[in-house]
Every structure is written in C-alpha cells, then in structure tokens.
Design a protein around this motif. Structure first.
Motif, mmCIF file in Angstrom:
data_model
loop_
_atom_site.group_PDB
_atom_site.id
_atom_site.type_symbol
_atom_site.label_atom_id
_atom_site.label_comp_id
_atom_site.label_asym_id
_atom_site.label_seq_id
_atom_site.Cartn_x
_atom_site.Cartn_y
_atom_site.Cartn_z
ATOM 1 N N VAL A 113 6.568 3.830 -2.772
ATOM 2 C CA VAL A 113 5.710 3.232 -3.800
ATOM 3 C C VAL A 113 4.253 3.275 -3.353
ATOM 4 O O VAL A 113 3.356 3.607 -4.139
ATOM 5 C CB VAL A 113 6.148 1.792 -4.123
ATOM 6 C CG1 VAL A 113 5.129 1.097 -5.019
ATOM 7 C CG2 VAL A 113 7.521 1.787 -4.757
ATOM 8 N N GLU A 114 4.006 2.967 -2.091
ATOM 9 C CA GLU A 114 2.632 3.021 -1.577
ATOM 10 C C GLU A 114 2.081 4.435 -1.655
ATOM 11 O O GLU A 114 0.918 4.646 -2.018
ATOM 12 C CB GLU A 114 2.580 2.515 -0.137
ATOM 13 C CG GLU A 114 2.784 1.021 -0.005
ATOM 14 C CD GLU A 114 2.920 0.586 1.431
ATOM 15 O OE1 GLU A 114 2.167 -0.330 1.822
ATOM 16 O OE2 GLU A 114 3.773 1.144 2.163
ATOM 17 N N ALA A 115 2.914 5.423 -1.336
ATOM 18 C CA ALA A 115 2.486 6.823 -1.411
ATOM 19 C C ALA A 115 2.157 7.212 -2.843
ATOM 20 O O ALA A 115 1.130 7.849 -3.107
ATOM 21 C CB ALA A 115 3.581 7.735 -0.847
ATOM 22 N N TYR A 116 3.010 6.803 -3.769
ATOM 23 C CA TYR A 116 2.792 7.100 -5.182
ATOM 24 C C TYR A 116 1.487 6.474 -5.676
ATOM 25 O O TYR A 116 0.665 7.130 -6.325
ATOM 26 C CB TYR A 116 3.968 6.593 -6.018
ATOM 27 C CG TYR A 116 3.801 6.823 -7.500
ATOM 28 C CD1 TYR A 116 4.305 7.968 -8.096
ATOM 29 C CD2 TYR A 116 3.142 5.897 -8.298
ATOM 30 C CE1 TYR A 116 4.142 8.191 -9.455
ATOM 31 C CE2 TYR A 116 2.974 6.108 -9.653
ATOM 32 C CZ TYR A 116 3.476 7.251 -10.232
ATOM 33 O OH TYR A 116 3.305 7.475 -11.569
ATOM 34 N N LEU A 117 1.299 5.213 -5.370
ATOM 35 C CA LEU A 117 0.094 4.507 -5.813
ATOM 36 C C LEU A 117 -1.167 5.097 -5.192
ATOM 37 O O LEU A 117 -2.213 5.172 -5.847
ATOM 38 C CB LEU A 117 0.208 3.014 -5.499
ATOM 39 C CG LEU A 117 1.282 2.262 -6.295
ATOM 40 C CD1 LEU A 117 1.412 0.826 -5.792
ATOM 41 C CD2 LEU A 117 0.993 2.308 -7.791
#
Length: 104
Positions: free
Chosen positions: A73-77
């Motif tokens: 999720v952090e990578a996506y954001l």
C-alpha cells in the motif's frame, strides 16, 4: 514498427498525459490525435499502453518497498503521489473503455 511509428506513439502518449494534467476525465482527451487508431487501435490501446507503464513502475516500487520493509500500500501510494496525472487518467477512463482493455 518503424522508429517513426515509435516516436509518433510516444508523442501521442505525451499529448494525452499533457491534456490529462488539465482534466483527466475530459471525454475528448483522445480527440484529434493523428494516427491514434493506426498506432494504438483507438483510445483503449492508449489506455492499455499507459496502464502497462503504471504496472511496470508499480512492480519496481513494490520491489523497493520489500527491500525497505514497506507495505505494498505504501508503494502504491508513493507511486500515485509521484505520477498523479497517470493515476487520475487511468481511474477516470478505465470504466469508460473497460477495465479489460487495461488488463491485456
């Protein structure tokens, strides 16, 4: 594909992204682009190419995130923050041209 065609495809992608920076949901985003149909088969083909670009960048972000102990999720954001126009364009037009066009 010739180098000329490759450059024309790149120009179309850049033009679409430039237009999307003003309004990613604009229904005329793909209008008036010479050779769009020949080079991409229509707007769905451009979206497919842009989705592929997103997917490649996301895969790299995910690999980096794993090495840093970050979540997917952090990578996506992080990628969405780095490429907001691309993400907004895909979100705005994915349903119009069908999610299947972006999944090929």
């Amino acid at each position: 594909m010739s180098w000329e065609d490759q450059h024309a495809r790149t120009d179309i992608v850049h033009t679409v992204l430039t237009r999307a920076a003003l309004d990613p949901a604009d229904p005329d985003l793909f209008a008036g682009l010479p050779d769009l149909d020949r080079l991409f088969g229509g707007p769905a083909g451009v979206l497919q190419a842009l989705y592929y670009r997103w997917k490649i960048h996301l895969e790299v972000k995910l690999e980096l995130a794993m090495s840093r102990g970050q979540s997917a999720v952090e990578a996506y954001l992080e990628l969405a923050a780095e490429q907001p126009v691309l993400r907004a364009l895909l979100d705005a037009h994915g349903q119009r041209y069908g999610a299947a066009a972006m999944a090929r």
